[in-house]
Structures are given as structure tokens and as C-alpha cells.
Design a protein around this motif. Structure first.
Motif, PDB file in Angstrom:
ATOM      1  N   SER A   1     -32.204  41.099  47.207  1.00 25.84           N
ATOM      2  CA  SER A   1     -33.052  41.264  48.388  1.00 25.84           C
ATOM      3  C   SER A   1     -34.354  40.492  48.178  1.00 25.84           C
ATOM      4  CB  SER A   1     -33.365  42.741  48.600  1.00 25.84           C
ATOM      5  OG  SER A   1     -34.275  43.188  47.600  1.00 25.84           O
ATOM      6  N   PRO A   2     -35.171  40.301  49.204  1.00 20.51           N
ATOM      7  CA  PRO A   2     -36.478  39.659  48.998  1.00 20.51           C
ATOM      8  C   PRO A   2     -37.305  40.372  47.925  1.00 20.51           C
ATOM      9  CG  PRO A   2     -35.988  39.783  51.336  1.00 20.51           C
ATOM     10  CD  PRO A   2     -34.910  40.556  50.638  1.00 20.51           C
ATOM     11  N   ARG A   3     -37.246  41.694  47.904  1.00 17.12           N
ATOM     12  CA  ARG A   3     -37.980  42.428  46.864  1.00 17.12           C
ATOM     13  C   ARG A   3     -37.356  42.180  45.492  1.00 17.12           C
ATOM     14  NH1 ARG A   3     -37.899  47.634  44.471  1.00 17.12           N
ATOM     15  NH2 ARG A   3     -40.008  48.383  43.935  1.00 17.12           N
ATOM     16  N   GLY A   4     -36.014  42.089  45.450  1.00 17.72           N
ATOM     17  CA  GLY A   4     -35.343  41.804  44.187  1.00 17.72           C
ATOM     18  C   GLY A   4     -35.746  40.458  43.627  1.00 17.72           C
ATOM     19  N   VAL A   5     -35.880  39.459  44.513  1.00 16.16           N
ATOM     20  CA  VAL A   5     -36.330  38.128  44.074  1.00 16.16           C
ATOM     21  C   VAL A   5     -37.729  38.220  43.489  1.00 16.16           C
ATOM     22  CG1 VAL A   5     -36.984  35.836  44.884  1.00 16.16           C
ATOM     23  CG2 VAL A   5     -34.855  36.881  45.694  1.00 16.16           C
ATOM     24  N   ALA A   6     -38.599  38.975  44.146  1.00 15.25           N
ATOM     25  CA  ALA A   6     -39.972  39.112  43.655  1.00 15.25           C
ATOM     26  C   ALA A   6     -40.032  39.840  42.323  1.00 15.25           C
ATOM     27  CB  ALA A   6     -40.813  39.853  44.696  1.00 15.25           C
ATOM     28  N   LEU A   7     -39.065  40.744  42.070  1.00 18.58           N
ATOM     29  CA  LEU A   7     -39.057  41.512  40.826  1.00 18.58           C
ATOM     30  C   LEU A   7     -38.482  40.751  39.637  1.00 18.58           C
ATOM     31  CD1 LEU A   7     -37.880  45.028  42.106  1.00 18.58           C
ATOM     32  CD2 LEU A   7     -40.145  44.450  41.202  1.00 18.58           C
ATOM     33  N   LEU A   8     -37.772  39.649  39.890  1.00 22.37           N
ATOM     34  CA  LEU A   8     -37.083  38.926  38.826  1.00 22.37           C
ATOM     35  C   LEU A   8     -37.968  38.633  37.614  1.00 22.37           C
ATOM     36  CD1 LEU A   8     -34.701  36.357  40.575  1.00 22.37           C
ATOM     37  CD2 LEU A   8     -34.081  37.976  38.796  1.00 22.37           C
ATOM     38  N   PRO A   9     -39.128  37.972  37.787  1.00 23.89           N
ATOM     39  CA  PRO A   9     -39.926  37.636  36.595  1.00 23.89           C
ATOM     40  C   PRO A   9     -40.484  38.852  35.875  1.00 23.89           C
ATOM     41  CG  PRO A   9     -41.120  37.078  38.599  1.00 23.89           C
ATOM     42  CD  PRO A   9     -39.730  37.435  39.018  1.00 23.89           C
TER      43      PRO A   9
ATOM     44  N   ALA B   1     -30.214  46.142  32.289  1.00 23.22           N
ATOM     45  CA  ALA B   1     -31.213  45.220  32.821  1.00 23.22           C
ATOM     46  C   ALA B   1     -31.145  45.145  34.339  1.00 23.22           C
ATOM     47  CB  ALA B   1     -31.020  43.827  32.218  1.00 23.22           C
ATOM     48  N   LEU B   2     -29.935  45.079  34.893  1.00 19.42           N
ATOM     49  CA  LEU B   2     -29.786  44.944  36.339  1.00 19.42           C
ATOM     50  C   LEU B   2     -29.920  46.278  37.068  1.00 19.42           C
ATOM     51  CD1 LEU B   2     -26.898  42.312  36.411  1.00 19.42           C
ATOM     52  CD2 LEU B   2     -29.323  41.944  36.900  1.00 19.42           C
ATOM     53  N   LEU B   3     -29.687  47.383  36.378  1.00 17.05           N
ATOM     54  CA  LEU B   3     -29.900  48.688  37.008  1.00 17.05           C
ATOM     55  C   LEU B   3     -31.369  48.900  37.378  1.00 17.05           C
ATOM     56  CD1 LEU B   3     -27.649  51.159  34.970  1.00 17.05           C
ATOM     57  CD2 LEU B   3     -27.442  50.591  37.401  1.00 17.05           C
ATOM     58  N   GLN B   4     -32.274  48.180  36.697  1.00 15.59           N
ATOM     59  CA  GLN B   4     -33.698  48.313  37.007  1.00 15.59           C
ATOM     60  C   GLN B   4     -34.017  47.935  38.449  1.00 15.59           C
ATOM     61  OE1 GLN B   4     -36.354  47.001  33.404  1.00 15.59           O
ATOM     62  NE2 GLN B   4     -34.609  45.602  33.481  1.00 15.59           N
ATOM     63  N   PHE B   5     -33.189  47.083  39.051  1.00 18.40           N
ATOM     64  CA  PHE B   5     -33.456  46.612  40.404  1.00 18.40           C
ATOM     65  C   PHE B   5     -33.081  47.641  41.465  1.00 18.40           C
ATOM     66  CE2 PHE B   5     -33.293  42.784  37.925  1.00 18.40           C
ATOM     67  CZ  PHE B   5     -34.182  41.905  38.534  1.00 18.40           C
ATOM     68  N   GLY B   6     -32.364  48.679  41.067  1.00 20.91           N
ATOM     69  CA  GLY B   6     -31.945  49.675  42.046  1.00 20.91           C
ATOM     70  C   GLY B   6     -31.090  49.050  43.129  1.00 20.91           C
ATOM     71  N   ALA B   7     -31.410  49.387  44.389  1.00 20.93           N
ATOM     72  CA  ALA B   7     -30.632  48.886  45.521  1.00 20.93           C
ATOM     73  C   ALA B   7     -31.053  47.501  45.967  1.00 20.93           C
ATOM     74  CB  ALA B   7     -30.759  49.861  46.703  1.00 20.93           C
ATOM     75  N   ASP B   8     -31.913  46.832  45.208  1.00 20.38           N
ATOM     76  CA  ASP B   8     -32.360  45.478  45.565  1.00 20.38           C
ATOM     77  C   ASP B   8     -31.535  44.399  44.891  1.00 20.38           C
ATOM     78  OD1 ASP B   8     -34.750  45.835  47.316  1.00 20.38           O
ATOM     79  OD2 ASP B   8     -35.419  47.033  45.595  1.00 20.38           O
ATOM     80  N   ALA B   9     -30.462  44.771  44.172  1.00 16.16           N
ATOM     81  CA  ALA B   9     -29.577  43.793  43.544  1.00 16.16           C
ATOM     82  C   ALA B   9     -28.156  44.317  43.561  1.00 16.16           C
ATOM     83  CB  ALA B   9     -30.015  43.500  42.106  1.00 16.16           C
ATOM     84  N   GLU B  10     -27.218  43.443  43.927  1.00 18.47           N
ATOM     85  CA  GLU B  10     -25.798  43.789  43.925  1.00 18.47           C
ATOM     86  C   GLU B  10     -25.056  42.753  43.093  1.00 18.47           C
ATOM     87  OE1 GLU B  10     -21.876  44.061  46.870  1.00 18.47           O
ATOM     88  OE2 GLU B  10     -23.824  43.405  47.670  1.00 18.47           O
ATOM     89  N   VAL B  11     -24.377  43.196  42.049  1.00 17.08           N
ATOM     90  CA  VAL B  11     -23.583  42.290  41.226  1.00 17.08           C
ATOM     91  C   VAL B  11     -22.282  41.973  41.949  1.00 17.08           C
ATOM     92  CG1 VAL B  11     -22.325  42.042  39.055  1.00 17.08           C
ATOM     93  CG2 VAL B  11     -24.585  43.116  39.070  1.00 17.08           C
TER      94      VAL B  11
END
Length: 324
Positions: free
Chosen positions: A242-250, A289-299
């Protein structure tokens, strides 16, 4: 410019001893003819410099001749004191030596430069380790440093992923990276990198070893570091962000991983979501690592990672279920 070059030439001879005209020219990045003129100028100014002819010849100073450090510019004097790193020096057993050397340097400076150097110590302090990282214990750091200096081989018991190994190493250098000490050592003729804190036992071996011709610690470390990310992140996961997920990446995965992921990102869809190839060490490392994104990332792929994420998310959901 010429005054600075003359001082550099003088200090080169003072610190390195005899040097040929070609060696001086290469170090100063000038022509050999310029070196000839500069050495003549130093001799005319009363500096006891002389040249020996022949294959083993070169320029050198009269034994015992030393120059004072009055040629330092204000910026150079400040930079020297800014370079003092008390923490790492103390870890290597050189804390007192560093303090004494700085005192001697300070005493040799003119009063104006001495005052500027003092202001550097008052205004700048280097704390190398990152936040929230427990300081590593390095019980063998001093022994490793001695082996590096004395060119003595060592036999170590070392902890790595998957268990312990025993290796005989020829220590070439130490590197401090983000508060972590690394040993660069030769094994079977090839340089390798070891984390000093993972050395469990160490024994000096008899004799000493020859350093490989042309080995440059800084060049090796730069090359090794450039390939570190590729060696560490050998796999990729296709992730919908999501847009928030992109912002959280770094913030959640680090600047380097974020940069590589965003370089592969697709164009945003109507809701702003993108597909990206995220570097991962392994499925086991990727799940938390990816669970940190919650619902803002889907594998989306690989399938085994998607299934592991689904099981982890399901377990979390059941954990937080409320009785009705």
C-alpha cells in the motif's frame, strides 16, 4: 601550493625513510622533474636532504632530523583531533597511547591551532554503534590485533550459522563497521571476513606469515561490502504494498533493501498499491520482517512464503479473538 607540496615531501621522507624520485612523484602526484626541483629547494633552505645513487638509492634525510608540526593549517589540525576515536582505541588497548599522542601533538601546535583543536573536542563526539544494539563482547579483540600487527597465524574456534568451525587464519587487518569489529584474514590464499565477536577460542601458531603483495585493506573492504547485500539477500519475494507500506519500507527493512525493492516497483494502481521485488535472506527471516507491515503488505510469491504468512496471520487472529 608549492609550500604545501614541499612540506608533504619533507614529511614523507621523515615518516617513510629513503624514497626514490619516482616514489615521491607518485605519492605527490607530480612529475619526477618537479621532485628534483623541490628537493633542491629544500636543500637550499637548509634541510639536510641528500640522495644516494644506484639501484638501491633514493632521497633521505640526515639521521635524527625531525621537523616540527608548525606547517599544519587550521583545518588540518582540527581534522587530526576530530579523527581521535577513544572508544575503538580503548577496545584495542590503545586508549592511553592515543591520549598521550594527542597531548604531544597539541603541545607541538602553535597557540592558535591548539585553541581550535580544543574546540573540536568540546563540540564533536563520535558514538559509532547504532541505537538499540547491545554492545558486542570482544574478548579476543586484543589478541587478534596483536596477531595482525605481528603477522602471526592464529587458530580460532568460530561460531557461524549452522554450528562451530575451527580455522587457521593469517590476520591481515581489522575493520570497525557501525560499532562491529571484523577481521579480514587469509585462508588458503584467499582473504575472508570474520566477525570478531563470534570467535570462541584463539591460539597463536608458531612462526609468522608473509602478507600478500599488493593487498590493500580499504580496497578489499570496499569490494567485499559492495557484494555483501547480494550474498545476504539471495532470494526475492513479490510483495504488494500500500502507499503506507511503501513509506514504511526504509524504516522496517532498512534503506538498502528499500532502495532495491523500489527500483523494481510497478506503477501504482488506482488505489496507490504497487508490486515490488523485496530482497529476503530466507523464508524464515522474511516472515517476521514482513509481518511488521500488517495489512499494508501482501506476499504474492513465493508460494511457500505466502503460506507461512497466512499461517502466522491466522495464528495471530486466533490469539486475539474475543469470546462472544
Amino acid at each position: 601550493m608549492r609550500a604545501s607540496r614541499l612540506l608533504s615531501l619533507l614529511l614523507l621522507l621523515q615518516t617513510r625513510g629513503r624514497m626514490t624520485a619516482r616514489e615521491l612523484a607518485d605519492a605527490l602526484e607530480v612529475s619526477v622533474r618537479t621532485v628534483y626541483r623541490d628537493t633542491e629547494a629544500l636543500a637550499a633552505a637548509g634541510v639536510p636532504i641528500y640522495a644516494d645513487r644506484g639501484p638501491a638509492g633514493g632521497y633521505q634525510l640526515l639521521d635524527g632530523y625531525r621537523t616540527r608540526l608548525t606547517g599544519l593549517t587550521p583545518d588540518e589540525a582540527e581534522a587530526l583531533f576530530l579523527a581521535g576515536v577513544p572508544g575503538p582505541a580503548a577496545e584495542l588497548g590503545l586508549g592511553t597511547v592515543l591520549a598521550t599522542a594527542q597531548l604531544k601533538l597539541e603541545a607541538a601546535l602553535p597557540s592558535e591551532l591548539r585553541a581550535r583543536a580544543a574546540r573540536i573536542r568540546e563540540r564533536f563526539y563520535l558514538d559509532a554503534p547504532g541505537w538499540f544494539h547491545e554492545e558486542e563482547q570482544n574478548p579476543f579483540l586484543g589478541a587478534v590485533a596483536d596477531a595482525v600487527w605481528e603477522q602471526r597465524p592464529i587458530r580460532v574456534r568460530y561460531r557461524r550459522w549452522g554450528g562451530e568451525v575451527t580455522r587457521t587464519l593469517e590476520p591481515l587487518g581489522l575493520v570497525l563497521k557501525a560499532g562491529v569489529w571484523y577481521l579480514v584474514a587469509q585462508v588458503d590464499g584467499q582473504p575472508r571476513t570474520y566477525r570478531v565477536s563470534r570467535i570462541l577460542d584463539l591460539e597463536y601458531q608458531d612462526g609468522w606469515f608473509e602478507r600478500p603483495d599488493g593487498f590493500d585493506l580499504a580496497e578489499y573492504w570496499e569490494s567485499w561490502s559492495e557484494g555483501f547485500a547480494d550474498r545476504l539477500y539471495r532470494d526475492r519475494a513479490t510483495v504488494r504494498l500500500s502507499p503506507r507500506g511503501v513509506a514504511l519500507l526504509p524504516y522496517l527493512l532498512g534503506q538498502g533493501v528499500a532502495r532495491m525493492a523500489l527500483a523494481s516497483a510497478s506503477e501504482p494502481d488506482s488505489a496507490g498499491w504497487v508490486h515490488a521485488e523485496v530482497p529476503i535472506e530466507s523464508v524464515e527471516h522474511a516472515v517476521p520482517a514482513l509481518l511488521q507491515f500488517g495489512a499494508d503488505a501482501e506476499v504474492l510469491a513465493p508460494q511457500v512464503l505466502r503460506e507461512r504468512m497466512a499461517r502466522a496471520a491466522g495464528a495471530l487472529a486466533r490469539l486475539y479473538e474475543t469470546d462472544t
